[in-house]
Design a protein around this motif. Structure first.
Motif, PDB file in Angstrom:
ATOM      1  N   ASP A 192       0.816  -1.221   0.000  1.00 15.01           N
ATOM      2  CA  ASP A 192       0.000   0.000   0.000  1.00 15.01           C
ATOM      3  C   ASP A 192       0.845   1.266   0.000  1.00 15.01           C
ATOM      4  OD1 ASP A 192      -2.355  -1.499   0.070  1.00 15.01           O
ATOM      5  OD2 ASP A 192      -2.279  -1.658   2.267  1.00 15.01           O
ATOM      6  N   ASP A 193       2.112   1.147  -0.334  1.00 11.47           N
ATOM      7  CA  ASP A 193       2.989   2.320  -0.356  1.00 11.47           C
ATOM      8  C   ASP A 193       2.450   3.351  -1.349  1.00 11.47           C
ATOM      9  OD1 ASP A 193       5.120   3.848   0.399  1.00 11.47           O
ATOM     10  OD2 ASP A 193       6.661   2.495  -0.372  1.00 11.47           O
ATOM     11  N   ASP A 194       2.672   4.629  -1.045  1.00 11.27           N
ATOM     12  CA  ASP A 194       2.264   5.678  -1.979  1.00 11.27           C
ATOM     13  C   ASP A 194       3.498   6.381  -2.516  1.00 11.27           C
ATOM     14  OD1 ASP A 194       2.508   8.584  -0.529  1.00 11.27           O
ATOM     15  OD2 ASP A 194       2.049   7.009   0.936  1.00 11.27           O
ATOM     16  N   LEU A 195       3.357   6.957  -3.702  1.00  9.09           N
ATOM     17  CA  LEU A 195       4.493   7.506  -4.437  1.00  9.09           C
ATOM     18  C   LEU A 195       5.202   8.611  -3.659  1.00  9.09           C
ATOM     19  CD1 LEU A 195       6.115   7.503  -7.074  1.00  9.09           C
ATOM     20  CD2 LEU A 195       4.455   9.124  -8.002  1.00  9.09           C
ATOM     21  N   LEU A 196       4.459   9.522  -3.055  1.00  3.49           N
ATOM     22  CA  LEU A 196       5.081  10.656  -2.378  1.00  3.49           C
ATOM     23  C   LEU A 196       5.892  10.203  -1.161  1.00  3.49           C
ATOM     24  CD1 LEU A 196       5.434  13.687  -2.369  1.00  3.49           C
ATOM     25  CD2 LEU A 196       3.345  13.903  -1.012  1.00  3.49           C
ATOM     26  N   SER A 197       5.327   9.300  -0.352  1.00  4.61           N
ATOM     27  CA  SER A 197       6.046   8.802   0.824  1.00  4.61           C
ATOM     28  C   SER A 197       7.304   8.050   0.418  1.00  4.61           C
ATOM     29  CB  SER A 197       5.146   7.895   1.662  1.00  4.61           C
ATOM     30  OG  SER A 197       4.027   8.600   2.146  1.00  4.61           O
ATOM     31  N   HIS A 198       7.183   7.238  -0.626  1.00  4.38           N
ATOM     32  CA  HIS A 198       8.338   6.483  -1.109  1.00  4.38           C
ATOM     33  C   HIS A 198       9.432   7.418  -1.599  1.00  4.38           C
ATOM     34  CE1 HIS A 198      10.535   3.752  -3.948  1.00  4.38           C
ATOM     35  NE2 HIS A 198      10.371   2.927  -2.937  1.00  4.38           N
ATOM     36  N   LEU A 199       9.031   8.450  -2.318  1.00  3.31           N
ATOM     37  CA  LEU A 199       9.993   9.417  -2.843  1.00  3.31           C
ATOM     38  C   LEU A 199      10.700  10.153  -1.714  1.00  3.31           C
ATOM     39  CD1 LEU A 199      11.181  10.664  -5.359  1.00  3.31           C
ATOM     40  CD2 LEU A 199       9.261  12.255  -5.418  1.00  3.31           C
ATOM     41  N   ARG A 200       9.973  10.516  -0.677  1.00  2.00           N
ATOM     42  CA  ARG A 200      10.592  11.195   0.469  1.00  2.00           C
ATOM     43  C   ARG A 200      11.682  10.327   1.097  1.00  2.00           C
ATOM     44  NH1 ARG A 200       5.505  12.137   2.891  1.00  2.00           N
ATOM     45  NH2 ARG A 200       4.522  14.070   2.211  1.00  2.00           N
ATOM     46  N   ARG A 201      11.396   9.035   1.256  1.00  2.00           N
ATOM     47  CA  ARG A 201      12.382   8.132   1.862  1.00  2.00           C
ATOM     48  C   ARG A 201      13.628   8.019   0.991  1.00  2.00           C
ATOM     49  NH1 ARG A 201       7.667   5.089   2.713  1.00  2.00           N
ATOM     50  NH2 ARG A 201       8.280   3.535   1.156  1.00  2.00           N
ATOM     51  N   LEU A 202      13.436   7.939  -0.304  1.00  2.30           N
ATOM     52  CA  LEU A 202      14.578   7.830  -1.198  1.00  2.30           C
ATOM     53  C   LEU A 202      15.451   9.081  -1.150  1.00  2.30           C
ATOM     54  CD1 LEU A 202      13.132   6.194  -4.458  1.00  2.30           C
ATOM     55  CD2 LEU A 202      14.556   5.127  -2.717  1.00  2.30           C
TER      56      LEU A 202
END
Length: 251
Positions: A192-202
Motif C-alpha cells: 500500500d505504499d504511496d508515491l510521495l512517501s516512497h519518494l521522500r524516503r529515497l
C-alpha cells in the motif's frame, strides 16, 4: 527536512517541470511519432534517474535493433533507470494512467496501458505487436507486480506472444538495488505504499547502487510463449540469485 534532502527535492522538481514542458509540447502535437516520443522520454528519464540518489551500474549491452525487454519489477524507479539506457516504450497497469502528473507524463511518452481482468488481452497483444513491427523496443514487467527484489514471481507468458508474432528477440533484463552491500530495503515499491512517501524516503537516504544486467537476447523464432517466458525467467533468476535460486524456483 535536511538540507541535502531539500536540495535533491528541488533538483527533482526542476526535472519534473522540464518533463511537463516537453509533455505539453507533445500533447499539442498528437501526430508526433513514436521514435521522437521515445527520444524525448529517454532524455527525461535520464535526467530523472540522475536526480535520484542512485549510482547506476550497467552490465552487458542492449540487443541490436528492436527487442522486447523483459525485466523483473521492484519499483517505479525501474522505469527511470531502464528508460535512461535506450529509446523505449513501456507497458503499464491502467491505474497508473490516473496518477497525478506521472500518469499524464507516461501517456504523452507513448506508454501502453493494460487493464487486468478486463478481457482485452488480445487487444493489448495487438498493440504491443504493432509497436514492435514499427521497429520500436518495448519494456514489459511480466511478473505483473512489484516485489521486494529478493524473489522472482512467475513470468506471465501471454505478454510475450507479441514477440513471437513479430519474430522479435526478447531481451531479458535483471535489475537489483543494493545498499551497504545488501539488498536495498528502501527501493521496493510494494503493498500500500504511496508515491510521495516512497519518494521522500529515497531522497532522504544515502545513494544506493542499481545494477542492471542486460542479458543475451533470446530468439523468438520457433518458440512458444510458455517456453520463451520460462527461458527469460531462468536468465533473470540466474543473474539475480545464481543457478541454485533458479533451480529452486523451477522446482
Amino acid at each position: 527536512m535536511a538540507l541535502h534532502t531539500l536540495a535533491r527535492a528541488g533538483r527533482l522538481l526542476g526535472v519534473v517541470a522540464g518533463g511537463l514542458a516537453v509533455a505539453t509540447w507533445l500533447a499539442c502535437r498528437p501526430r508526433t511519432g513514436v521514435a521522437r516520443r521515445q527520444r524525448w522520454t529517454q532524455w527525461f528519464l535520464g535526467r530523472l534517474a540522475r536526480a535520484l540518489p542512485l549510482t547506476i551500474q550497467v552490465h552487458g549491452r542492449c540487443a541490436p535493433g528492436p527487442a522486447l525487454w523483459v525485466c523483473n519489477h521492484v519499483s517505479w524507479v525501474d522505469i527511470a533507470v531502464l528508460g535512461s539506457l535506450a529509446p523505449l516504450s513501456f507497458l503499464s497497469k491502467a491505474d497508473v494512467r490516473d496518477w497525478p502528473i506521472a500518469g499524464w507524463l507516461a501517456h504523452q511518452a507513448g506508454t501502453l496501458f493494460i487493464r487486468r481482468g478486463a478481457g482485452d488481452g488480445m487487444r493489448t497483444n495487438q498493440q504491443l505487436a504493432e509497436r514492435l513491427q514499427t521497429g520500436h523496443s518495448l519494456v514489459i514487467f511480466p511478473e505483473g507486480t512489484t516485489t521486494d527484489g529478493q524473489q522472482l514471481r512467475t513470468f506471465h507468458p501471454r505478454l510475450l506472444a507479441c514477440a513471437i508474432d513479430t519474430s522479435t528477440p526478447v531481451q531479458p533484463v535483471a535489475i537489483r538495488y543494493r545498499r551497504d552491500g545488501a539488498p536495498d530495503p528502501l527501493a521496493p515499491f510494494i503493498g500500500d505504499d504511496d508515491l510521495l512517501s516512497h519518494l521522500r524516503r529515497l531522497l532522504a537516504a544515502d545513494r544506493a547502487i542499481v545494477e542492471v544486467h542486460l542479458l543475451p537476447p533470446i530468439r523468438s523464432t520457433g518458440l512458444d510463449r510458455g517456453t520463451m517466458a520460462a527461458q527469460a525467467q531462468a536468465a533473470v533468476a540466474t543473474a539475480l540469485f545464481g543457478v541454485i535460486a533458479t533451480q529452486r524456483d523451477a522446482a
